[in-house]
Motif scaffolding. Structure first.
Motif, PDB file in Angstrom:
ATOM      1  N   TYR A   1       8.782   0.448  -7.963  1.00 55.80           N
ATOM      2  CA  TYR A   1       7.378   0.267  -7.603  1.00 55.80           C
ATOM      3  C   TYR A   1       6.689  -0.804  -8.448  1.00 55.80           C
ATOM      4  O   TYR A   1       5.699  -1.379  -8.026  1.00 55.80           O
ATOM      5  CB  TYR A   1       6.613   1.590  -7.777  1.00 55.80           C
ATOM      6  CG  TYR A   1       7.197   2.705  -6.959  1.00 55.80           C
ATOM      7  CD1 TYR A   1       6.897   2.831  -5.616  1.00 55.80           C
ATOM      8  CD2 TYR A   1       8.082   3.622  -7.524  1.00 55.80           C
ATOM      9  CE1 TYR A   1       7.451   3.852  -4.850  1.00 55.80           C
ATOM     10  CE2 TYR A   1       8.636   4.643  -6.768  1.00 55.80           C
ATOM     11  CZ  TYR A   1       8.320   4.752  -5.426  1.00 55.80           C
ATOM     12  OH  TYR A   1       8.871   5.745  -4.670  1.00 55.80           O
TER      13      TYR A   1
ATOM     14  N   ARG B   1      -5.824   2.055 -12.241  1.00 54.51           N
ATOM     15  CA  ARG B   1      -5.337   1.026 -11.318  1.00 54.51           C
ATOM     16  C   ARG B   1      -6.503   0.323 -10.664  1.00 54.51           C
ATOM     17  O   ARG B   1      -7.483   0.943 -10.266  1.00 54.51           O
ATOM     18  CB  ARG B   1      -4.464   1.656 -10.223  1.00 54.51           C
ATOM     19  CG  ARG B   1      -3.915   0.643  -9.230  1.00 54.51           C
ATOM     20  CD  ARG B   1      -3.060   1.275  -8.158  1.00 54.51           C
ATOM     21  NE  ARG B   1      -3.800   2.110  -7.231  1.00 54.51           N
ATOM     22  CZ  ARG B   1      -4.514   1.646  -6.194  1.00 54.51           C
ATOM     23  NH1 ARG B   1      -4.584   0.356  -5.944  1.00 54.51           N
ATOM     24  NH2 ARG B   1      -5.154   2.494  -5.407  1.00 54.51           N
TER      25      ARG B   1
ATOM     26  N   ILE C   1       2.402   1.730  -3.473  1.00 56.01           N
ATOM     27  CA  ILE C   1       1.359   2.116  -4.424  1.00 56.01           C
ATOM     28  C   ILE C   1       1.010   3.599  -4.250  1.00 56.01           C
ATOM     29  O   ILE C   1       0.889   4.341  -5.228  1.00 56.01           O
ATOM     30  CB  ILE C   1       0.120   1.206  -4.280  1.00 56.01           C
ATOM     31  CG1 ILE C   1       0.460  -0.211  -4.789  1.00 56.01           C
ATOM     32  CG2 ILE C   1      -1.080   1.780  -5.029  1.00 56.01           C
ATOM     33  CD1 ILE C   1      -0.591  -1.260  -4.491  1.00 56.01           C
ATOM     34  N   ALA C   2       0.898   4.039  -3.002  1.00 55.92           N
ATOM     35  CA  ALA C   2       0.600   5.450  -2.737  1.00 55.92           C
ATOM     36  C   ALA C   2       1.716   6.353  -3.261  1.00 55.92           C
ATOM     37  O   ALA C   2       1.447   7.405  -3.854  1.00 55.92           O
ATOM     38  CB  ALA C   2       0.390   5.665  -1.240  1.00 55.92           C
ATOM     39  N   GLU C   3       2.963   5.956  -3.070  1.00 53.79           N
ATOM     40  CA  GLU C   3       4.094   6.741  -3.578  1.00 53.79           C
ATOM     41  C   GLU C   3       4.058   6.801  -5.105  1.00 53.79           C
ATOM     42  O   GLU C   3       4.280   7.859  -5.701  1.00 53.79           O
ATOM     43  CB  GLU C   3       5.417   6.140  -3.100  1.00 53.79           C
ATOM     44  CG  GLU C   3       5.690   6.324  -1.631  1.00 53.79           C
ATOM     45  CD  GLU C   3       6.963   5.620  -1.174  1.00 53.79           C
ATOM     46  OE1 GLU C   3       7.847   5.338  -2.020  1.00 53.79           O
ATOM     47  OE2 GLU C   3       7.068   5.342   0.030  1.00 53.79           O
ATOM     48  N   TYR C   4       3.808   5.659  -5.733  1.00 60.58           N
ATOM     49  CA  TYR C   4       3.742   5.600  -7.193  1.00 60.58           C
ATOM     50  C   TYR C   4       2.670   6.553  -7.717  1.00 60.58           C
ATOM     51  O   TYR C   4       2.907   7.322  -8.651  1.00 60.58           O
ATOM     52  CB  TYR C   4       3.447   4.162  -7.640  1.00 60.58           C
ATOM     53  CG  TYR C   4       3.466   3.975  -9.132  1.00 60.58           C
ATOM     54  CD1 TYR C   4       4.653   3.714  -9.800  1.00 60.58           C
ATOM     55  CD2 TYR C   4       2.298   4.058  -9.886  1.00 60.58           C
ATOM     56  CE1 TYR C   4       4.683   3.534 -11.179  1.00 60.58           C
ATOM     57  CE2 TYR C   4       2.319   3.887 -11.258  1.00 60.58           C
ATOM     58  CZ  TYR C   4       3.507   3.624 -11.898  1.00 60.58           C
ATOM     59  OH  TYR C   4       3.524   3.457 -13.264  1.00 60.58           O
ATOM     60  N   GLU C   5       1.494   6.517  -7.098  1.00 53.67           N
ATOM     61  CA  GLU C   5       0.420   7.407  -7.526  1.00 53.67           C
ATOM     62  C   GLU C   5       0.808   8.870  -7.330  1.00 53.67           C
ATOM     63  O   GLU C   5       0.488   9.717  -8.161  1.00 53.67           O
ATOM     64  CB  GLU C   5      -0.872   7.075  -6.788  1.00 53.67           C
ATOM     65  CG  GLU C   5      -1.499   5.789  -7.277  1.00 53.67           C
ATOM     66  CD  GLU C   5      -2.882   5.544  -6.708  1.00 53.67           C
ATOM     67  OE1 GLU C   5      -3.403   6.372  -5.921  1.00 53.67           O
ATOM     68  OE2 GLU C   5      -3.460   4.500  -7.063  1.00 53.67           O
ATOM     69  N   GLN C   6       1.510   9.166  -6.252  1.00 48.04           N
ATOM     70  CA  GLN C   6       1.932  10.541  -5.988  1.00 48.04           C
ATOM     71  C   GLN C   6       2.864  11.051  -7.089  1.00 48.04           C
ATOM     72  O   GLN C   6       2.755  12.193  -7.520  1.00 48.04           O
ATOM     73  CB  GLN C   6       2.602  10.644  -4.616  1.00 48.04           C
ATOM     74  CG  GLN C   6       2.831  12.054  -4.156  1.00 48.04           C
ATOM     75  CD  GLN C   6       1.553  12.886  -4.063  1.00 48.04           C
ATOM     76  OE1 GLN C   6       0.524  12.426  -3.599  1.00 48.04           O
ATOM     77  NE2 GLN C   6       1.619  14.111  -4.540  1.00 48.04           N
TER      78      GLN C   6
ATOM     79  N   ASN D   1      -3.258  -3.892  -7.426  1.00 49.47           N
ATOM     80  CA  ASN D   1      -1.881  -3.556  -7.820  1.00 49.47           C
ATOM     81  C   ASN D   1      -1.654  -3.682  -9.332  1.00 49.47           C
ATOM     82  O   ASN D   1      -0.526  -3.643  -9.791  1.00 49.47           O
ATOM     83  CB  ASN D   1      -0.866  -4.412  -7.049  1.00 49.47           C
ATOM     84  CG  ASN D   1      -0.882  -5.853  -7.466  1.00 49.47           C
ATOM     85  OD1 ASN D   1      -1.941  -6.467  -7.609  1.00 49.47           O
ATOM     86  ND2 ASN D   1       0.297  -6.427  -7.644  1.00 49.47           N
TER      87      ASN D   1
ATOM     88  N   GLU E   1       0.807  -1.219   0.000  1.00 54.38           N
ATOM     89  CA  GLU E   1       0.000   0.000   0.000  1.00 54.38           C
ATOM     90  C   GLU E   1       0.841   1.270   0.000  1.00 54.38           C
ATOM     91  O   GLU E   1       0.507   2.245  -0.681  1.00 54.38           O
ATOM     92  CB  GLU E   1      -0.953   0.003   1.198  1.00 54.38           C
ATOM     93  CG  GLU E   1      -2.090  -0.973   1.040  1.00 54.38           C
ATOM     94  CD  GLU E   1      -3.082  -0.895   2.203  1.00 54.38           C
ATOM     95  OE1 GLU E   1      -3.268   0.208   2.768  1.00 54.38           O
ATOM     96  OE2 GLU E   1      -3.666  -1.935   2.516  1.00 54.38           O
ATOM     97  N   GLN E   2       1.930   1.289   0.755  1.00 56.27           N
ATOM     98  CA  GLN E   2       2.791   2.473   0.819  1.00 56.27           C
ATOM     99  C   GLN E   2       3.451   2.737  -0.532  1.00 56.27           C
ATOM    100  O   GLN E   2       3.484   3.872  -1.004  1.00 56.27           O
ATOM    101  CB  GLN E   2       3.854   2.316   1.908  1.00 56.27           C
ATOM    102  CG  GLN E   2       4.830   3.483   2.003  1.00 56.27           C
ATOM    103  CD  GLN E   2       4.175   4.800   2.369  1.00 56.27           C
ATOM    104  OE1 GLN E   2       3.234   4.823   3.153  1.00 56.27           O
ATOM    105  NE2 GLN E   2       4.660   5.892   1.796  1.00 56.27           N
TER     106      GLN E   2
END
Length: 111
Positions: free
Chosen positions: A87, A47, A17-22, A50, A14-15
């Motif tokens: 990621y 998305r 994935i959140a970084e990738y989206e950011q 994953n 989850e962390q």
């Protein structure tokens, strides 16, 4: 115009994935420029869990080979790709070294 659909997986964290989206809220300007210079006129990434799904619309003269050659000579694109690979992970069916995998169109309402 041509349309391509591609897929890749993210690491199931989850962390991460959140970084990738950011990173994709506003991509680096050099990356946007390289995408446009290659003849890509529109790009969207979706998305679920994953798994990522990309829709690209391109000029008629676009080619993946030309894009790869342009990217290979662009240090900033290489830096971005290395960062994104932290990621991403290959689909189970991907060939060795393959990231985004071209999807096969199986239905078109307008055909």
């Amino acid at each position: 115009m041509k349309r391509y659909c591609l897929s890749v997986d993210l690491k199931n964290d989850e962390q991460l994935i959140a970084e990738y989206e950011q990173y994709h809220v506003k991509i680096w300007p050099e990356i946007e420029q390289s995408i446009r210079d290659a003849g890509i006129t529109s790009m969207e990434i979706y998305r679920i869990e994953n798994r990522l799904f990309m829709i690209m619309e391109t000029s008629d003269d676009f080619s993946f080979e030309r894009k790869a050659a342009m990217d290979a000579g662009n240090a900033r694109v290489q830096e971005w790709e290395e960062l994104m690979w932290q990621y991403q992970q290959s689909l189970p069916s991907a060939k060795k070294g393959e990231k985004w995998v071209l999807m096969k169109k199986i239905f078109d309402l307008n055909s």
